[in-house]
Design an enzyme around this catalytic site. Structure first.
Site, PDB file in Angstrom:
ATOM      1  N   ASP A  82       0.978  -1.340  -0.096  1.00 29.88           N
ATOM      2  CA  ASP A  82       0.128  -0.066   0.034  1.00 29.88           C
ATOM      3  C   ASP A  82       0.847   1.216   0.132  1.00 29.88           C
ATOM      4  O   ASP A  82       2.036   1.240   0.683  1.00 29.88           O
ATOM      5  CB  ASP A  82      -1.006  -0.187   1.312  1.00 29.88           C
ATOM      6  CG  ASP A  82      -2.101   0.889   1.338  1.00 29.88           C
ATOM      7  OD1 ASP A  82      -2.601   1.244   0.176  1.00 29.88           O
ATOM      8  OD2 ASP A  82      -2.461   1.170   2.447  1.00 29.88           O
ATOM      9  N   GLU A 134      -2.494   5.902  -8.012  1.00 24.96           N
ATOM     10  CA  GLU A 134      -3.477   7.217  -7.811  1.00 24.96           C
ATOM     11  C   GLU A 134      -3.363   8.562  -8.449  1.00 24.96           C
ATOM     12  O   GLU A 134      -2.325   8.985  -8.745  1.00 24.96           O
ATOM     13  CB  GLU A 134      -3.266   7.424  -6.125  1.00 24.96           C
ATOM     14  CG  GLU A 134      -4.049   8.585  -5.477  1.00 24.96           C
ATOM     15  CD  GLU A 134      -3.780   8.970  -4.070  1.00 24.96           C
ATOM     16  OE1 GLU A 134      -3.616   7.830  -3.359  1.00 24.96           O
ATOM     17  OE2 GLU A 134      -3.656   9.953  -3.657  1.00 24.96           O
ATOM     18  N   HIS A 180      -7.451   9.896   4.628  1.00 20.44           N
ATOM     19  CA  HIS A 180      -6.663   8.541   5.885  1.00 20.44           C
ATOM     20  C   HIS A 180      -7.054   9.215   7.165  1.00 20.44           C
ATOM     21  O   HIS A 180      -6.911  10.379   7.481  1.00 20.44           O
ATOM     22  CB  HIS A 180      -5.397   8.591   5.520  1.00 20.44           C
ATOM     23  CG  HIS A 180      -5.399   8.137   4.062  1.00 20.44           C
ATOM     24  ND1 HIS A 180      -4.196   8.579   3.340  1.00 20.44           N
ATOM     25  CD2 HIS A 180      -5.430   6.575   3.551  1.00 20.44           C
ATOM     26  CE1 HIS A 180      -4.299   7.623   2.033  1.00 20.44           C
ATOM     27  NE2 HIS A 180      -4.958   6.822   2.346  1.00 20.44           N
TER      28      HIS A 180
HETATM   29  P1  13P Z   1      -8.015   4.564   6.752  1.00 20.66           P
HETATM   30  O1  13P Z   1      -6.962   4.485   7.870  1.00 20.66           O
HETATM   31  O2  13P Z   1      -8.820   5.788   6.861  1.00 20.66           O
HETATM   32  O3  13P Z   1      -8.920   3.424   6.828  1.00 20.66           O
HETATM   33  O4  13P Z   1      -7.424   4.491   5.356  1.00 20.66           O
HETATM   34  C1  13P Z   1      -6.867   3.439   4.713  1.00 20.66           C
HETATM   35  C2  13P Z   1      -6.201   3.385   3.421  1.00 20.66           C
HETATM   36  O5  13P Z   1      -6.781   4.150   2.761  1.00 20.66           O
HETATM   37  C3  13P Z   1      -5.031   2.516   3.011  1.00 20.66           C
HETATM   38  O6  13P Z   1      -4.447   3.011   2.051  1.00 20.66           O
END
Ligand code: 13P
Length: 284
Positions: A82, A134, A180
């Site tokens: 990620d 993205e 996030h």
């Molecule tokens: P959150 O922490 O808001 O759930 O976001 C997670 C995310 O987008 C990981 O890439």
């Protein structure tokens, strides 16, 4: 079953109009929580780790426990990197067994972002690994990455089309108003923007920052064409809260096999509800 690439599951989700839940894991306990949830809900699952988690746990440890989980639970399991802005780390994860990666070029100009993503796509596709990238910028804080409200910018639909065409990515993360981490108020999601992008782009769409978003908004985003929802903060909160409560009641306990149990269960319950919200339950 071994770890699989995300292509088949995300395209199936796009065709059948649901989303696959992707959970950020950090260790064996959080991995078990989400694997148990997915297995009980008969759902495919995306396990994802940020570069921060790789520093914490080590790439080889994560790959080993994810591979083991895929074969033990027998459900379609994807291991995804990620938000990574470092090309060497991305290549290393691909070489060591990740089946999907996200290139984060959001700090770069459009042209530089295209160049970097294209390099990753060329490398990853040769090895059967899928690439998410993205366009636009999701706000909020994730690990060491902090994007202020001022810097955050929503995805321009025409940029999205050009970006997908020029990079050859497999899924596109779009910025439509989520962030996030936790929200100060209610998130303002630009559903109309999502509808337009969905009409123009023919690959799966990804929603970052899906924690702390009201359920009806997630359902609406999925019905408008989101095919992967990313959840980190809601799981961390549930896990941490259960641990704190456990120690309040059992201040002398020192056995991790005992104090981690309620935390695993709390994270698992949250994961189960997110899976149902995304609509990927009973898809195995
Ligand atoms: P959150 O922490 O808001 O759930 O976001 C997670 C995310 O987008 C990981 O890439």
């Amino acid at each position: 079953m071994s770890l699989i690439s995300s292509k088949e599951e995300l395209f199936k989700a796009m065709k059948e109009k649901y989303a696959v839940a992707a959970f950020n894991i950090h260790n064996l306990e959080t991995l078990k929580a989400v694997m148990q949830a997915a297995s009980e809900e008969k759902s495919p699952i995306i396990l994802q780790t940020t570069p921060g988690t790789l520093k914490h746990a080590g790439v080889k440890y994560i790959v080993a426990i994810a591979e083991n989980a895929a074969s033990e639970y027998g459900i379609p399991t994807i291991l995804h990197l990620d938000h990574c802005d470092n090309i060497e780390t991305i290549f290393k994860c691909i070489d060591l067994g990740y089946t999907s990666v996200m290139v984060d070029g959001s700090k770069l100009s459009f042209e530089q972002n295209v160049d970097m993503v294209k390099k990753v796509v060329d490398y990853a596709h040769k090895k059967g690994v899928q690439v998410e990238a993205e366009i636009g910028k999701v706000g909020g804080t994730e690990d060491d990455v902090m994007v202020s409200e001022y810097e955050a910018s929503l995805t321009d639909p025409d940029d999205a089309v050009e970006f997908v065409k020029r990079t050859g990515i497999d899924s596109l993360a779009i910025a439509i108003g989520t962030a996030h981490g936790m929200y100060k108020g209610k998130p303002k999601i630009d559903f109309e923007r999502l509808r337009v992008i969905r009409g123009l782009v023919d690959i799966p769409l990804v929603l970052h920052g899906a924690s702390d978003v009201p359920d009806e908004m997630i359902r609406k985003a999925v019905s408008y064409g989101i095919n992967k929802i990313n959840i980190a903060t809601d799981l961390k909160n549930a896990f941490g809260k259960a641990l704190k409560e456990f120690f309040k009641d059992n201040p002398d306990e020192y056995d991790p096999r005992k104090y981690f149990m309620p935390a695993i269960d709390a994270a698992k319950q949250v994961a189960k509800s997110k899976i149902k919200l995304a609509g990927c339950n009973n898809k195995v």
